[in-house]
Enzyme design. Sequence first.
Site, PDB file in Angstrom:
ATOM      1  N   GLU A 168     -17.979 -34.659  15.686  1.00 28.75           N
ATOM      2  CA  GLU A 168     -17.911 -34.162  17.072  1.00 28.75           C
ATOM      3  C   GLU A 168     -17.858 -32.649  16.965  1.00 28.75           C
ATOM      4  OE1 GLU A 168     -17.905 -35.933  19.954  1.00 28.75           O
ATOM      5  OE2 GLU A 168     -18.047 -37.871  18.974  1.00 28.75           O
ATOM      6  N   CYS A 175     -14.923 -27.470  23.847  1.00 31.51           N
ATOM      7  CA  CYS A 175     -16.223 -27.666  23.206  1.00 31.51           C
ATOM      8  C   CYS A 175     -17.358 -27.812  24.207  1.00 31.51           C
ATOM      9  CB  CYS A 175     -16.167 -28.887  22.297  1.00 31.51           C
ATOM     10  SG  CYS A 175     -15.656 -30.367  23.161  1.00 31.51           S
TER      11      CYS A 175
END
Length: 450
Positions: free
Chosen positions: A207, A241
Site C-alpha cells: 500500500e 496517502c
Amino acid sequence: METIVQSQKTLFLSGKTLSYEFRIRQLQKLKQLIINYQDEILEALFKDLHKSRFEAYSTEVGYVLKSLTHTIKGLKKWMKPKKVKTPYYLSATSSYITYDALGTILIIGPYNYPFQLIIEPLIGAIAAGNTVMIKPSEFATYTEKILVKLVNNHFDKDYLYVIEGDYTVTSKLLDSKFDHIFFTGSSRVGQIVYEKASKHLTPVTLELGGKSPTIVDETANLKIAAERILFGKFLNAGQTCIAPDYIYVHDTIHDEFINILNQVINTRYSDMNYFGRIINERHYKRLIGLIDETKMIQKPTVEAETKLISPTVLIDVTWDDKVMQEEIFGPILPVLKYANLKDLVSLLKTKDKPLALYLFSNDKKNQTYVFENLTFGGGAINDTIMHVSNPYLPFGGIGMSGIGAYHGFYSFKLFSHTKGYVKKATWFDLPIIYPPYTKFKEKLIRKIFK
Ligand code: NAD
C-alpha cells in the site's frame, strides 16, 4: 524475534486459530480493547501528530471500530464455502470456493495513520484465521507504545505480537519466511520489502503513495470543490496517502477558484489548534524546501519548534517546480492550469498511475471521459478521500502506488487463499478423456472446446 515467528507458525499449524468461534472471539476482544484504550490512543495520536480528538477518532479509532463491526457481522457468511457454476462438460460434478488461512503474516505500518494502518489490516488477518507479527512505524513513538500495550499485554505472543524498533528491526524481520507481507509506506521502502520477500517467494501487498491529481473543470461547483479539496488535502496536515497532491484547474475559472480557496482557508483554517503537525524535523525541513515563496497565495505560519506549517497554496506551478518532483505529503497545495481536458488526460497518462484521482465536474461526459481513460487506485467524482471509508470498496494502488487491495471482505480475501475445487460423483464416468485417443474422441473434444 525469529523464535516468536517460529512459535506463531507452530500455533497456526495446530489449527487453533482457524475456527469461526476463535476468530470472532479475537475480533470482539480487539474491539473491546480499543474501546477501553481509546483515550490513551487519542492522546498518543495527539502527541505524535497533533491530531484533534475529532480527527483522531474519525480517521483512526472510530474508523477501525466501524470496520470491526462490519467484519464481525460479515464473517460467518464470508467463511462459508461458496458453490459456483459448473460447465456441462464436467458432468456429475459440483464446484466450490473456500477461503483458507495463509499462516503467519507480517504487517508493517507507516507513521501517518499509525494506529488505523496497523489495526485495519490486522482485522482482515485475524478474520482470515492467521497469526500476525506487527511492526508499527518507529516515528509515531507514542502510538507505537500503545500498540505494544494493547496487543502484547492482552494477546498470546504466539498469536499476535507487536515488535518495536527502527528499520533495522524491519530489515531483520524480513529475513524470516512469512506467508504474506502487508506493507504500508513509501514506494522506495516498498521496493526494498518486495525484493526481500522475493527471496522466499512470499506474496506481498504493498500500500504505497505517490502524487494523486485532482481536476477542477469549468462546470464544477467551485465552493463545494474548494471545501472538499482543502478538507482532503489538509486532514492530518497533508500527511495522507490519498490526499490530493496537486490540482489542475480549467483556465476559465482559475482566478475565481483561487479566490474561493483563499476564502475557505481564511474561514476554516484560522485556528491551528485543530491542525496537525509534521511528524519529524526531517520531513518539516523537506516540506519547507518545497515552498516557493514567489508562488504562495498567502504567507503560511511556520514554526520549527512545533513543526507547524499552516495551509499553503502555490499558484502558477509547473512540472519544473521542486514541489512537483516528489509526493508532497504535507500541507502544500500546488495549483496548475489546463485548457483542454483531453490534453490533460493525455499528460496524466504519462505519469505513474496514482493511488487516487479526484474530479470536480458537473459534466457527465467529462466524468466518464476521465474515469474511463485514466487508471488509478481509486477515487471520487466531486469529492476527495471518502472512497476509503466505504468497506464495500476495495482499497489499494496500482503500479508504483501499490499491489493488492483490502478493506471489508477484500481484507478477508487478501489474507486467505481462495481455493477452488470440484466434487465429482462416482456413479457416472465419461471415458472419452482416457486413452487411447481415437479420431472420434478428437472430433468430440473439438466440438466441446471451442
Ligand atoms: P516509509 O516507507 O518511510 O516507512 C514505512 C515502514 O517501513 C516503517 O515501519 C519503517 O520502519 C519501515 N522501513 C523504513 N525503511 C526501511 C528499510 N530500509 N527496510 C525495511 N523497512 C523499512 O513510509 P512513511 O514515511 O512511514 O509513510 C509515508 C508513505 O507511506 C507515503 O509515501 C504515503 O503515501 C504512504 N502511505 C500509503 C498508504 C496507503 O494506504 N497506500 C497509507 C499511508 C501512507
